[in-house]
Design an enzyme around this catalytic site. Structure first.
Site, PDB file in Angstrom:
ATOM      1  N   LEU A  41      -0.580   0.392 -68.376  1.00  0.00           N
ATOM      2  CA  LEU A  41       0.814   0.315 -67.935  1.00  0.00           C
ATOM      3  C   LEU A  41       1.574  -0.400 -69.049  1.00  0.00           C
ATOM      4  CD1 LEU A  41       0.569  -0.804 -64.172  1.00  0.00           C
ATOM      5  CD2 LEU A  41       1.114   1.466 -65.041  1.00  0.00           C
ATOM      6  N   ASP A  42       2.794   0.039 -69.333  1.00  0.00           N
ATOM      7  CA  ASP A  42       3.612  -0.633 -70.352  1.00  0.00           C
ATOM      8  C   ASP A  42       3.785  -2.112 -70.003  1.00  0.00           C
ATOM      9  OD1 ASP A  42       3.969   1.772 -71.591  1.00  0.00           O
ATOM     10  OD2 ASP A  42       5.962   2.138 -70.779  1.00  0.00           O
ATOM     11  N   ARG A  43       4.126  -2.893 -71.012  1.00  0.00           N
ATOM     12  CA  ARG A  43       4.296  -4.343 -70.822  1.00  0.00           C
ATOM     13  C   ARG A  43       5.263  -4.658 -69.687  1.00  0.00           C
ATOM     14  NH1 ARG A  43       7.660  -8.369 -73.131  1.00  0.00           N
ATOM     15  NH2 ARG A  43       8.724  -6.790 -74.368  1.00  0.00           N
TER      16      ARG A  43
ATOM     17  N   THR B 174       6.201  -2.524 -67.235  1.00  0.00           N
ATOM     18  CA  THR B 174       5.961  -1.758 -66.012  1.00  0.00           C
ATOM     19  C   THR B 174       5.090  -2.603 -65.092  1.00  0.00           C
ATOM     20  OG1 THR B 174       6.111   0.345 -67.184  1.00  0.00           O
ATOM     21  CG2 THR B 174       4.973   0.374 -65.067  1.00  0.00           C
TER      22      THR B 174
END
Length: 210
Positions: free
Chosen positions: A75-77, A79
């Site tokens: 997951l993105d930082r 998100t």
């Protein structure tokens, strides 16, 4: 190598968890499997360690188990939401392999109202630089705020949800994964984690989810 003090020379000998295995007279302990479900907070990277010293998901679940566990997928930082961590490599492969990629549902907030035309385009499919992508389902997440959508997708491509909306001229201001492979963050506050139940583990191993 010996199993229960009987020397084994045959390849492919089956052993159980209760067997005593020795190699060169030293007892080998099979690694215990650990399954942790995290409701990932913002400002947290989905890596095992970060050369820039940023907070990682492993920092957040520190102390969950002695075994070294790893995040399943990324997951993105910024998100948030459902993230599974485990040392069960076989299960992790099954959950992330492109052939068996699993359903994910995200709650998306954008910087402006999303038009009905764009909602339909996302459902029908749009062409990105790495091929066509479409949502399995998409709807407004709120009856009054048209800048919020719920999107169901199977793709495992990098930053796919953000890229879909950016392609249509929207900036994603907040992104929360609420469902992954049958797992949800129900009763799990942001930044907290829990162990999977045996029932959930069996459910994942059997692949009885989308």
């Amino acid at each position: 190598m010996s199993v229960n003090d009987v020397v084994v020379t045959e390849l492919g000998t089956k052993i159980s968890r209760n067997d005593v295995i020795k190699i060169e007279d030293k007892v080998v302990t099979p690694e215990k499997k650990c399954y942790v479900l995290l409701n990932k907070p913002k400002d947290c990277v989905t890596t095992s360690d970060d050369p820039n010293g940023r907070l990682t998901v492993l920092d957040v679940v520190k102390g969950a188990c002695q075994e070294r566990i790893y995040p399943v997928g990324r997951l993105d930082r910024n998100t948030t939401g459902v993230l599974l961590l485990t040392n069960d490599g076989e299960l992790a492969s099954k959950l992330t392999h492109p052939k068996y990629v699993k359903k994910k549902i995200y709650h998306v907030w954008t910087d402006k109202d999303i038009s009905e035309e764009d909602m339909q385009r996302i459902a029908d499919g749009i062409e990105l630089e790495d091929g066509e992508i479409h949502a399995d389902a998409i709807s407004y997440a709120n009856d009054t705020d048209k800048n919020q959508a719920g999107i169901e997708i199977h793709s495992g491509k990098n930053r796919i949800v953000r890229r879909i909306f950016e392609h249509l001229g929207y900036r994603v201001t907040k992104l929360d994964r609420v469902y992954f492979a049958g797992l949800t963050k129900k009763n799990l506050p942001r930044g907290r984690w829990r162990y999977l139940t045996q029932e959930e583990v069996n459910f994942l191993r059997m692949g009885s989810f989308e």
